[in-house]
Design a protein around this motif. Structure first.
Motif, PDB file in Angstrom:
ATOM      1  N   SER A   1      20.311  74.802 -21.617  1.00 23.04           N
ATOM      2  CA  SER A   1      19.580  74.996 -22.862  1.00 23.04           C
ATOM      3  C   SER A   1      19.376  73.671 -23.587  1.00 23.04           C
ATOM      4  N   LYS A   2      20.439  72.853 -23.609  1.00 25.27           N
ATOM      5  CA  LYS A   2      20.338  71.548 -24.267  1.00 25.27           C
ATOM      6  C   LYS A   2      19.337  70.654 -23.561  1.00 25.27           C
ATOM      7  N   GLN A   3      19.356  70.667 -22.235  1.00 28.14           N
ATOM      8  CA  GLN A   3      18.417  69.851 -21.477  1.00 28.14           C
ATOM      9  C   GLN A   3      16.979  70.316 -21.707  1.00 28.14           C
ATOM     10  N   LEU A   4      16.798  71.647 -21.763  1.00 30.58           N
ATOM     11  CA  LEU A   4      15.471  72.200 -22.000  1.00 30.58           C
ATOM     12  C   LEU A   4      14.963  71.817 -23.389  1.00 30.58           C
ATOM     13  N   GLU A   5      15.830  71.880 -24.388  1.00 33.32           N
ATOM     14  CA  GLU A   5      15.444  71.482 -25.739  1.00 33.32           C
ATOM     15  C   GLU A   5      15.049  70.010 -25.786  1.00 33.32           C
ATOM     16  N   ASP A   6      15.823  69.171 -25.084  1.00 28.19           N
ATOM     17  CA  ASP A   6      15.500  67.741 -25.061  1.00 28.19           C
ATOM     18  C   ASP A   6      14.154  67.488 -24.402  1.00 28.19           C
ATOM     19  N   ASN A   7      13.871  68.235 -23.305  1.00 27.48           N
ATOM     20  CA  ASN A   7      12.591  68.059 -22.623  1.00 27.48           C
ATOM     21  C   ASN A   7      11.429  68.508 -23.501  1.00 27.48           C
ATOM     22  N   VAL A   8      11.608  69.648 -24.199  1.00 27.77           N
ATOM     23  CA  VAL A   8      10.563  70.118 -25.117  1.00 27.77           C
ATOM     24  C   VAL A   8      10.327  69.096 -26.217  1.00 27.77           C
ATOM     25  N   GLU A   9      11.431  68.512 -26.724  1.00 31.10           N
ATOM     26  CA  GLU A   9      11.312  67.511 -27.787  1.00 31.10           C
ATOM     27  C   GLU A   9      10.560  66.283 -27.299  1.00 31.10           C
ATOM     28  N   ILE A  10      10.835  65.866 -26.063  1.00 26.77           N
ATOM     29  CA  ILE A  10      10.159  64.695 -25.501  1.00 26.77           C
ATOM     30  C   ILE A  10       8.678  64.974 -25.293  1.00 26.77           C
ATOM     31  N   LEU A  11       8.364  66.156 -24.743  1.00 29.44           N
ATOM     32  CA  LEU A  11       6.967  66.497 -24.475  1.00 29.44           C
ATOM     33  C   LEU A  11       6.170  66.663 -25.770  1.00 29.44           C
ATOM     34  N   ALA A  12       6.826  67.162 -26.801  1.00 31.76           N
ATOM     35  CA  ALA A  12       6.132  67.409 -28.069  1.00 31.76           C
ATOM     36  C   ALA A  12       6.030  66.165 -28.941  1.00 31.76           C
ATOM     37  N   GLN A  13       6.735  65.108 -28.570  1.00 29.66           N
ATOM     38  CA  GLN A  13       6.780  63.924 -29.419  1.00 29.66           C
ATOM     39  C   GLN A  13       5.397  63.334 -29.703  1.00 29.66           C
ATOM     40  N   PRO A  14       4.514  63.162 -28.699  1.00 26.65           N
ATOM     41  CA  PRO A  14       3.183  62.605 -29.013  1.00 26.65           C
ATOM     42  C   PRO A  14       2.369  63.496 -29.944  1.00 26.65           C
ATOM     43  N   LEU A  15       2.591  64.821 -29.884  1.00 30.98           N
ATOM     44  CA  LEU A  15       1.828  65.743 -30.720  1.00 30.98           C
ATOM     45  C   LEU A  15       2.453  65.977 -32.091  1.00 30.98           C
ATOM     46  N   ARG A  16       3.695  65.577 -32.271  1.00 31.43           N
ATOM     47  CA  ARG A  16       4.419  65.936 -33.489  1.00 31.43           C
ATOM     48  C   ARG A  16       3.698  65.504 -34.764  1.00 31.43           C
ATOM     49  N   PRO A  17       3.126  64.300 -34.845  1.00 32.24           N
ATOM     50  CA  PRO A  17       2.433  63.946 -36.098  1.00 32.24           C
ATOM     51  C   PRO A  17       1.241  64.854 -36.403  1.00 32.24           C
ATOM     52  N   HIS A  18       0.689  65.484 -35.358  1.00 34.66           N
ATOM     53  CA  HIS A  18      -0.506  66.314 -35.546  1.00 34.66           C
ATOM     54  C   HIS A  18      -0.192  67.808 -35.629  1.00 34.66           C
ATOM     55  N   LEU A  19       1.048  68.197 -35.403  1.00 33.96           N
ATOM     56  CA  LEU A  19       1.396  69.617 -35.384  1.00 33.96           C
ATOM     57  C   LEU A  19       1.100  70.335 -36.709  1.00 33.96           C
ATOM     58  N   PRO A  20       1.415  69.755 -37.875  1.00 34.44           N
ATOM     59  CA  PRO A  20       1.098  70.474 -39.117  1.00 34.44           C
ATOM     60  C   PRO A  20      -0.388  70.771 -39.268  1.00 34.44           C
ATOM     61  N   ALA A  21      -1.237  69.788 -38.956  1.00 32.93           N
ATOM     62  CA  ALA A  21      -2.684  69.999 -39.085  1.00 32.93           C
ATOM     63  C   ALA A  21      -3.180  71.040 -38.081  1.00 32.93           C
ATOM     64  N   ILE A  22      -2.653  70.977 -36.848  1.00 32.44           N
ATOM     65  CA  ILE A  22      -3.041  71.961 -35.835  1.00 32.44           C
ATOM     66  C   ILE A  22      -2.609  73.356 -36.249  1.00 32.44           C
ATOM     67  N   GLY A  23      -1.372  73.468 -36.735  1.00 34.55           N
ATOM     68  CA  GLY A  23      -0.861  74.766 -37.155  1.00 34.55           C
ATOM     69  C   GLY A  23      -1.659  75.357 -38.299  1.00 34.55           C
ATOM     70  N   ARG A  24      -1.965  74.558 -39.320  1.00 33.07           N
ATOM     71  CA  ARG A  24      -2.737  75.065 -40.458  1.00 33.07           C
ATOM     72  C   ARG A  24      -4.127  75.510 -40.039  1.00 33.07           C
ATOM     73  N   PHE A  25      -4.770  74.727 -39.173  1.00 29.77           N
ATOM     74  CA  PHE A  25      -6.117  75.097 -38.729  1.00 29.77           C
ATOM     75  C   PHE A  25      -6.098  76.406 -37.945  1.00 29.77           C
ATOM     76  N   LEU A  26      -5.136  76.551 -37.033  1.00 31.23           N
ATOM     77  CA  LEU A  26      -5.083  77.779 -36.234  1.00 31.23           C
ATOM     78  C   LEU A  26      -4.768  78.998 -37.099  1.00 31.23           C
ATOM     79  N   ILE A  27      -3.964  78.825 -38.135  1.00 30.60           N
ATOM     80  CA  ILE A  27      -3.619  79.952 -38.997  1.00 30.60           C
ATOM     81  C   ILE A  27      -4.851  80.497 -39.709  1.00 30.60           C
ATOM     82  N   VAL A  28      -5.733  79.611 -40.168  1.00 29.17           N
ATOM     83  CA  VAL A  28      -6.900  80.071 -40.939  1.00 29.17           C
ATOM     84  C   VAL A  28      -8.122  80.308 -40.069  1.00 29.17           C
ATOM     85  N   VAL A  29      -8.041  80.050 -38.757  1.00 31.56           N
ATOM     86  CA  VAL A  29      -9.226  80.187 -37.910  1.00 31.56           C
ATOM     87  C   VAL A  29      -9.714  81.629 -37.867  1.00 31.56           C
TER      88      VAL A  29
END
Length: 310
Positions: free
Chosen positions: A47-75
């Motif tokens: 589980s810890k390894q999986l969380e670390d991998n998800v964190e690594i994969l999501a790192q490039p997108l992390r600055p854009h996640l709030p904007a993506i989330g807000r847009f998808l919510i109101v779409v």
């Protein structure tokens, strides 16, 4: 050095590591290292390894996640406003014939919905007047349920609970501290309000998946996905491994949305096209709420947060 030397019976010398008798001769009952062969330890390590991998994969997108989330919510609100505008006469006919709206009231109802959805959605995307925008979009969800007579439809009800959960996540993401305007009433700090809205948002978000479970034809694969998805929903609700479980639900719902709600493959004149399109964009909104959850974390009222204090 002489205090550390003692003479044995044969006249030799031996080393006494504790000449003053201060040592603890009882066996240690303290912390012991985890057994790597223990199944629970293997699961925890995985589980810890999986969380670390998800964190690594999501790192490039992390600055854009709030904007993506807000847009998808109101779409879903943007799509609904476009649908009402392009099908204006059909919408008026339905409200006047089937819902018995008077002539002027039906026009006002549709116009109010379109303007509220457009202005509220744009404001949410731009993070402007978020409290008022979320309140406006919440009112649209409620009045449409009554106006179109869908409030007692279970699938509609569960889906819209999830949409409301997504709006709560938006509200939590951009909440600002404000004192109570009413004397004598308790005022909540930004942190207090944020954690309560995050809790409500987490719980409401999972109702879409519950709606998915109670509809459709059952199969072995559907049962398997439902069991795992239900476990992930429970983890999101209580805030246990919330980021991992929310990421899992994002993947499952995205795959489900593309293959099940594929409205683009249905002829434009077919009556089910609008229903599939509606379900598709509503599911995108719930995915947006889960993305905000991945970005923000589960908040103070969660198992993950409580574990940090122990």
């Amino acid at each position: 050095m002489s205090s550390r030397i003692s003479i044995n019976r044969t006249g030799g010398h031996s080393y006494n590591p504790d000449p003053n008798g201060l040592g603890n001769t009882r066996p240690s009952a303290g912390y012991r290292s985890a057994n790597p062969d223990d199944p629970l330890e293997k699961l925890r390590a995985f589980s810890k390894q999986l969380e670390d991998n998800v964190e690594i994969l999501a790192q490039p997108l992390r600055p854009h996640l709030p904007a993506i989330g807000r847009f998808l919510i109101v779409v879903t609100f943007l799509e609904d406003a476009l649908r009402i505008t392009t099908q204006w006469s059909d919408q008026l006919w339905y409200l006047q014939v089937h819902r018995k709206f008077p002539w002027g009231l039906s026009h006002f109802f549709l116009l109010l919905n379109v303007l509220t959805m457009l202005t509220g959605s744009v404001a949410v995307i731009l993070k402007r007047y978020t409290e008022y925008s979320v309140a406006g979009l919440l009112s649209v969800v409620i009045i449409q349920g009554f106006g179109y007579g869908l409030i007692f439809d279970l699938n509609f009800f569960l889906r819209n609970l999830s949409v409301i959960g997504g709006l709560f996540m938006v509200f939590s993401d951009s909440m600002v501290s404000r004192k109570s305007n009413f004397a004598g009433l308790p005022s909540f700090s930004e942190t207090d309000r944020r954690k309560y809205f995050l809790l409500a948002g987490r719980i409401l978000l999972i109702f879409l998946f519950l709606g998915f479970m109670i509809q459709g034809t059952w199969s072995i694969g559907r049962v398997f996905v439902s069991i795992i998805g239900l476990a992930a929903c429970a983890m999101v609700a209580v805030g246990f491994k919330a980021k991992w479980s929310a990421s899992f639900l994002v993947i499952v719902l995205s795959i489900f949305n593309v293959f099940i709600n594929n409205w683009w493959s249905v002829h434009s004149a077919h009556p089910t096209r609008d229903f599939l399109k509606y379900d598709f964009f509503q599911t995108l909104s719930i995915v947006g709420g889960l993305i905000l959850l991945v970005n923000m974390g589960p908040g103070g009222l969660s198992v993950d947060e409580k574990k940090k204090t122990y």
